[in-house]
Design a protein around this motif. Structure first.
Motif, PDB file in Angstrom:
ATOM      1  N   THR A 158       0.816  -1.218   0.000  1.00 25.87           N
ATOM      2  CA  THR A 158       0.000   0.000   0.000  1.00 25.87           C
ATOM      3  C   THR A 158       0.849   1.268   0.000  1.00 25.87           C
ATOM      4  O   THR A 158       0.363   2.344  -0.358  1.00 25.87           O
ATOM      5  N   GLY A 159       2.103   1.162   0.427  1.00 26.11           N
ATOM      6  CA  GLY A 159       2.969   2.340   0.518  1.00 26.11           C
ATOM      7  C   GLY A 159       2.835   3.091   1.820  1.00 26.11           C
ATOM      8  O   GLY A 159       3.530   4.096   2.043  1.00 26.11           O
ATOM      9  N   SER A 160       1.974   2.620   2.725  1.00 27.26           N
ATOM     10  CA  SER A 160       1.747   3.340   3.976  1.00 27.26           C
ATOM     11  C   SER A 160       2.984   3.339   4.874  1.00 27.26           C
ATOM     12  O   SER A 160       3.256   4.339   5.554  1.00 27.26           O
ATOM     13  N   THR A 161       3.735   2.228   4.884  1.00 23.36           N
ATOM     14  CA  THR A 161       4.952   2.186   5.710  1.00 23.36           C
ATOM     15  C   THR A 161       6.002   3.149   5.181  1.00 23.36           C
ATOM     16  O   THR A 161       6.707   3.814   5.951  1.00 23.36           O
ATOM     17  N   LEU A 162       6.124   3.233   3.862  1.00 21.81           N
ATOM     18  CA  LEU A 162       7.061   4.200   3.265  1.00 21.81           C
ATOM     19  C   LEU A 162       6.678   5.613   3.691  1.00 21.81           C
ATOM     20  O   LEU A 162       7.528   6.389   4.156  1.00 21.81           O
ATOM     21  N   LYS A 163       5.414   5.956   3.547  1.00 17.28           N
ATOM     22  CA  LYS A 163       4.948   7.302   3.866  1.00 17.28           C
ATOM     23  C   LYS A 163       5.176   7.633   5.332  1.00 17.28           C
ATOM     24  O   LYS A 163       5.591   8.753   5.675  1.00 17.28           O
ATOM     25  N   ALA A 164       4.935   6.663   6.214  1.00 14.77           N
ATOM     26  CA  ALA A 164       5.104   6.892   7.649  1.00 14.77           C
ATOM     27  C   ALA A 164       6.555   7.145   8.017  1.00 14.77           C
ATOM     28  O   ALA A 164       6.844   7.715   9.072  1.00 14.77           O
ATOM     29  N   ASN A 165       7.477   6.736   7.153  1.00 10.45           N
ATOM     30  CA  ASN A 165       8.902   6.908   7.428  1.00 10.45           C
ATOM     31  C   ASN A 165       9.565   7.909   6.486  1.00 10.45           C
ATOM     32  O   ASN A 165      10.787   7.900   6.321  1.00 10.45           O
ATOM     33  N   GLY A 166       8.752   8.774   5.877  1.00 16.82           N
ATOM     34  CA  GLY A 166       9.285   9.872   5.074  1.00 16.82           C
ATOM     35  C   GLY A 166       9.845   9.468   3.734  1.00 16.82           C
ATOM     36  O   GLY A 166      10.659  10.192   3.149  1.00 16.82           O
ATOM     37  N   LEU A 167       9.415   8.326   3.208  1.00 14.59           N
ATOM     38  CA  LEU A 167       9.922   7.854   1.924  1.00 14.59           C
ATOM     39  C   LEU A 167       8.831   7.913   0.864  1.00 14.59           C
ATOM     40  O   LEU A 167       7.641   7.926   1.168  1.00 14.59           O
ATOM     41  N   ILE A 168       9.262   7.927  -0.390  1.00 12.40           N
ATOM     42  CA  ILE A 168       8.333   7.934  -1.506  1.00 12.40           C
ATOM     43  C   ILE A 168       8.794   6.903  -2.533  1.00 12.40           C
ATOM     44  O   ILE A 168      10.001   6.728  -2.775  1.00 12.40           O
ATOM     45  N   GLU A 169       7.838   6.196  -3.109  1.00 14.32           N
ATOM     46  CA  GLU A 169       8.131   5.187  -4.137  1.00 14.32           C
ATOM     47  C   GLU A 169       8.472   5.917  -5.435  1.00 14.32           C
ATOM     48  O   GLU A 169       7.684   6.716  -5.928  1.00 14.32           O
ATOM     49  N   THR A 170       9.654   5.653  -5.983  1.00 10.35           N
ATOM     50  CA  THR A 170      10.090   6.378  -7.176  1.00 10.35           C
ATOM     51  C   THR A 170      10.181   5.517  -8.427  1.00 10.35           C
ATOM     52  O   THR A 170      10.255   6.045  -9.538  1.00 10.35           O
ATOM     53  N   GLU A 171      10.185   4.203  -8.250  1.00 10.11           N
ATOM     54  CA  GLU A 171      10.280   3.328  -9.419  1.00 10.11           C
ATOM     55  C   GLU A 171       9.787   1.927  -9.057  1.00 10.11           C
ATOM     56  O   GLU A 171      10.101   1.410  -7.992  1.00 10.11           O
ATOM     57  N   VAL A 172       9.011   1.338  -9.943  1.00 11.78           N
ATOM     58  CA  VAL A 172       8.569  -0.046  -9.760  1.00 11.78           C
ATOM     59  C   VAL A 172       9.470  -0.954 -10.582  1.00 11.78           C
ATOM     60  O   VAL A 172       9.576  -0.794 -11.803  1.00 11.78           O
TER      61      VAL A 172
END
Length: 230
Positions: A182-196
């Motif tokens: 879902t990307g929620s863990t990334l968001k909670a830790n200040g990260l953003i998905e940049t490439e799949v």
């Protein structure tokens, strides 16, 4: 008195050990339940109990036992023949690339993706095509290495088994390569998905030697799973 002539094939089937199906622990168990049921597999009641100390479980089919192991270990059990069939994510197959494994079916469950993520505060401030090397934190060192090598970038991979999201903020790596749902863990830790890097689903896998030496038994289980998907 004439003695009955034994049937070697029937005797061999009766004496045969159960086929071992390796299944992953964790969240995927709930999605696996309906697939197993449609394939006619009902494991022992404590199979879904995460507190159960048992790792091997009988099923409703006397010719099949299931073992419950870590997701990354499913492929290893099958590749080495400890389990003849298994279910694991395509991410695991990409990482280990065992030649002993054949993956005949995409089960379409456990959908997620392997992605690159970096701090949201600095994302997009640099041009990746200019990089010659990069520090990457990941539990997928082979996937990460191949991904960047294809772009002419040398990846210095820090192999972690968890808490990847901490690596950029603590200076351990510039980016991470991890499984994202879902990307929620990334968001909670200040990260953003940049490439799949790749989309992932769970696959039925079989040991190639087992398929050659027990084609009818293994083939029957592949057919049952294929029918379960229909």
């Amino acid at each position: 008195m004439d003695l009955p002539i034994p049937n070697p094939e029937a005797a061999g089937t009766a004496a045969a050990s159960p086929i071992i199906l390796a299944l992953p622990k964790g969240r995927i168990l709930s999605e696996l339940g309906p697939v197993l049921a449609r394939a006619g597999i009902v494991p022992a009641a404590d199979y879904t109990d995460e507190d159960s100390r048992r790792l091997r479980f009988e099923t409703s089919d006397p010719g099949l036992d299931v073992v419950r192991v870590r997701p990354f270990d499913v492929a290893t059990f099958v590749a080495h023949g400890a389990a003849q069939i298994g279910i694991c994510g395509a991410d695991v197959l990409m990482e280990f690339d065992y030649p002993e494994i054949y993956a005949p079916l995409d089960l379409g469950i456990g959908r997620c993706r392997i992605s690159v993520a970096e701090p949201a505060a600095t994302a997009g401030q640099d041009e990746p095509s200019r990089w010659s090397r990069i520090a990457v934190a990941s539990k997928y060192p082979n996937v990460a290495g191949r991904h960047y090598a294809a772009r002419g970038i040398q990846a210095e991979v820090v192999h972690l088994n968890g808490a990847m999201e901490l690596a950029p903020s603590l200076g351990l790596a510039r980016v991470i390569v991890d499984l994202v749902q879902t990307g929620s863990t990334l968001k909670a830790n200040g990260l953003i998905e940049t490439e799949v890097i790749a989309h992932v689903t769970s696959r039925l896998i079989v040991n190639r030697t087992a398929l050659k030496t027990m084609p009818e038994r293994i083939g029957a289980w592949i057919a049952r799973f294929r029918a379960a998907l229909g």
